[in-house]
Design a protein around this motif. Structure first.
Motif, mmCIF file in Angstrom:
data_model
loop_
_atom_site.group_PDB
_atom_site.id
_atom_site.type_symbol
_atom_site.label_atom_id
_atom_site.label_comp_id
_atom_site.label_asym_id
_atom_site.label_seq_id
_atom_site.Cartn_x
_atom_site.Cartn_y
_atom_site.Cartn_z
ATOM 1 N N ILE A 196 0.742 6.709 -7.014
ATOM 2 C CA ILE A 196 -0.694 7.648 -7.012
ATOM 3 C C ILE A 196 0.372 9.023 -7.335
ATOM 4 O O ILE A 196 -0.255 9.768 -8.306
ATOM 5 N N LYS A 197 1.244 9.517 -6.291
ATOM 6 C CA LYS A 197 1.757 10.808 -6.480
ATOM 7 C C LYS A 197 2.355 10.902 -7.891
ATOM 8 O O LYS A 197 2.528 12.037 -8.656
ATOM 9 N N LEU A 220 0.802 -1.396 0.096
ATOM 10 C CA LEU A 220 -0.064 -0.146 -0.025
ATOM 11 C C LEU A 220 0.688 1.144 -0.005
ATOM 12 O O LEU A 220 0.472 2.221 -0.777
ATOM 13 N N SER A 221 2.046 1.389 0.712
ATOM 14 C CA SER A 221 2.841 2.529 0.713
ATOM 15 C C SER A 221 3.405 2.322 -0.617
ATOM 16 O O SER A 221 3.593 3.644 -1.145
ATOM 17 N N GLN A 271 0.761 4.272 -2.949
ATOM 18 C CA GLN A 271 0.752 5.730 -2.483
ATOM 19 C C GLN A 271 1.743 6.389 -3.270
ATOM 20 O O GLN A 271 1.515 7.513 -3.862
#
Length: 74
Positions: free
Chosen positions: A60-61, A53-54, A57
């Motif tokens: 996504i950025k 999940l990290s 993230q």
């Protein structure tokens, strides 16, 4: 699964966090052109769900910074 599209260069990028058959967590990344069937994918082993999940993230950025627009989230 998350899928982004860049309308300027007609490219897509998608990512998914899944467990493989052995129970290990993997991040599956796929990308390519909207105008052809050509593309590629990469499967990355991560140490756990939280680590995956990290990593997502961070992706996504990066996708937003590169001009991609989130198309779907399942």
């Amino acid at each position: 699964m998350l899928r982004w599209v860049n309308p300027d260069n007609r490219r897509y990028y998608q990512v998914d966090l899944v467990k493989d058959l052995l129970g290990d967590w993997t991040v599956v990344k796929a990308w390519g052109s909207l105008d052809s069937h050509r593309g590629n994918q990469k499967i990355c082993l991560v140490s756990g769900k939280e680590d995956g999940l990290s990593e997502i993230q961070g992706l996504i950025k990066e996708r937003l910074w590169r001009g991609y627009v989130l198309q779907s989230s399942k």
